[in-house]
Design a protein around this motif. Sequence first.
Motif, PDB file in Angstrom:
ATOM      1  N   TYR A   1      -8.289   2.370 -11.590  1.00 58.83           N
ATOM      2  CA  TYR A   1      -9.105   1.816 -10.946  1.00 58.83           C
ATOM      3  C   TYR A   1     -10.731   1.931 -10.740  1.00 58.83           C
ATOM      4  CZ  TYR A   1      -9.001   0.526  -6.029  1.00 58.83           C
ATOM      5  OH  TYR A   1      -8.711  -0.402  -4.404  1.00 58.83           O
TER       6      TYR A   1
ATOM      7  N   PHE B   1      -6.656  -8.697  -9.533  1.00 62.91           N
ATOM      8  CA  PHE B   1      -4.792  -8.293  -9.756  1.00 62.91           C
ATOM      9  C   PHE B   1      -4.921  -6.990 -10.360  1.00 62.91           C
ATOM     10  CE2 PHE B   1      -2.194  -7.391 -13.362  1.00 62.91           C
ATOM     11  CZ  PHE B   1      -0.773  -7.560 -12.966  1.00 62.91           C
TER      12      PHE B   1
ATOM     13  N   HIS C   1      -5.162  -4.269  -7.438  1.00 64.88           N
ATOM     14  CA  HIS C   1      -4.724  -4.212  -6.728  1.00 64.88           C
ATOM     15  C   HIS C   1      -3.275  -3.506  -7.492  1.00 64.88           C
ATOM     16  CE1 HIS C   1      -5.337  -6.401  -2.641  1.00 64.88           C
ATOM     17  NE2 HIS C   1      -6.068  -6.938  -3.230  1.00 64.88           N
ATOM     18  N   PHE C   2      -2.374  -4.227  -8.202  1.00 64.72           N
ATOM     19  CA  PHE C   2      -2.350  -3.260  -9.494  1.00 64.72           C
ATOM     20  C   PHE C   2      -2.414  -1.575  -9.208  1.00 64.72           C
ATOM     21  CE2 PHE C   2      -0.231  -2.879 -13.940  1.00 64.72           C
ATOM     22  CZ  PHE C   2       0.799  -2.078 -13.677  1.00 64.72           C
TER      23      PHE C   2
ATOM     24  N   HIS D   1       4.134  -6.293  -6.320  1.00 67.90           N
ATOM     25  CA  HIS D   1       2.766  -6.043  -4.427  1.00 67.90           C
ATOM     26  C   HIS D   1       1.559  -6.806  -5.581  1.00 67.90           C
ATOM     27  CE1 HIS D   1      -0.503  -6.073  -1.870  1.00 67.90           C
ATOM     28  NE2 HIS D   1      -1.063  -4.829  -2.819  1.00 67.90           N
ATOM     29  N   SER D   2       1.014  -7.266  -6.425  1.00 66.91           N
ATOM     30  CA  SER D   2      -0.428  -7.254  -7.462  1.00 66.91           C
ATOM     31  C   SER D   2       0.134  -8.512  -8.045  1.00 66.91           C
ATOM     32  CB  SER D   2      -0.772  -7.045  -8.349  1.00 66.91           C
ATOM     33  OG  SER D   2      -2.267  -7.630  -8.481  1.00 66.91           O
TER      34      SER D   2
ATOM     35  N   GLN E   1       0.138 -11.283  -4.433  1.00 63.13           N
ATOM     36  CA  GLN E   1      -0.982 -11.343  -4.314  1.00 63.13           C
ATOM     37  C   GLN E   1      -1.679 -12.821  -5.086  1.00 63.13           C
ATOM     38  OE1 GLN E   1      -1.290 -10.060  -1.249  1.00 63.13           O
ATOM     39  NE2 GLN E   1      -3.376  -8.500  -2.017  1.00 63.13           N
TER      40      GLN E   1
ATOM     41  N   ASP F   1     -12.161  -9.515  -4.098  1.00 63.08           N
ATOM     42  CA  ASP F   1     -10.575  -8.982  -3.609  1.00 63.08           C
ATOM     43  C   ASP F   1     -10.154 -10.542  -2.521  1.00 63.08           C
ATOM     44  OD1 ASP F   1      -9.315  -7.082  -2.755  1.00 63.08           O
ATOM     45  OD2 ASP F   1     -10.183  -6.002  -1.507  1.00 63.08           O
TER      46      ASP F   1
ATOM     47  N   SER G   1      -0.597  -6.736   2.545  1.00 63.75           N
ATOM     48  CA  SER G   1      -0.998  -6.487   1.769  1.00 63.75           C
ATOM     49  C   SER G   1      -1.121  -4.771   2.925  1.00 63.75           C
ATOM     50  CB  SER G   1      -2.580  -6.218   1.512  1.00 63.75           C
ATOM     51  OG  SER G   1      -2.817  -7.026   0.360  1.00 63.75           O
TER      52      SER G   1
END
Length: 308
Positions: free
Chosen positions: A73, A102, A105-106, A155-156, A159, A180, A203
């Motif tokens: 991260y 991507f 958030h991944f 989830h990603s 987005q 973002d 999110s």
Amino acid sequence: MERGNGTVVTEFILLGLTQSQDAQLLVFALVSVFYLVILPGNFLIILTIKSDPGLAAPLYFFLGNLAFLDASYSFIVAPRMLVDFFSEKKVISYSCCITQLFFLHFIGAGEMFLLVVMAFDRCIAICRPLHYATVMSPRVCYALLLALWLGGFAHSIVQVALILNLPFCGPNQMDNFFCDVPQVIKLACTDTFVVELLMVSNSGLLTLLCFLRLLASYAVILCRVKGYSSEGKSRAISTCTTHIIIVFLMFGPAIFIYTRPFRAFPADKVVSLFHTVIFPLLNPVIYTLRNQEVKASMIKLLSQYVVC
């Protein structure tokens, strides 16, 4: 490239963390030192857990994965931010922006799910100790790990799919130091109310639910350890305290950023800096400093290399 009467945006201009040159140099120095000191510590945690057979319990398995996720991260935002401090024009292409978004958030969602799994692990260990070995078998641990990676990916990708459907025809200046969802959506040349609502539901709601689930888990654990002996209670409370610190470090900024309408606030950039650069590197270190077994194994590993 033309679209109707507007030009399709192929790159974004990042306005950066601050316009003050002195402040930029100060942040660069602090983040660089922090990055170069703490990041190797995360890799040392992974190496220690992998090399010591005595750290084969699920708790350490998940701790090693937390260190890996946090180290990964920290590579998404920090390196480019440090380079951009010395760039007169901070430009990021549309495709690189989407890629950064991507992975942000991944891995971020994967880490949230991992913290939930770690809380579940502690809950079983303390509330159902006789069934712990069966419930948290190696097969279950790997299944949970796969599930959190798939959950983060799902989830990603949602987005990114919502962002890709938006038209961007200018302006292309983004008031941040990385890409973002809140900043990118603001630049779309269409009404984004529905998309913002979906993003907050995706999110924001996900972050809030994970946060509440974690607090509930640790509340149950703390209530359960009341009847323990003094030593057992002290150890359980110490472990839970560490986990709760991480929960607030991880979820506090995320809740601030994603559970409200996408409007700019003065504190946004500072919160984002801690959320994307500082806290991810600190999380595994905080866990390790509170864990005697990992510290002892780490010292033993380092002493072997020093002797060699």
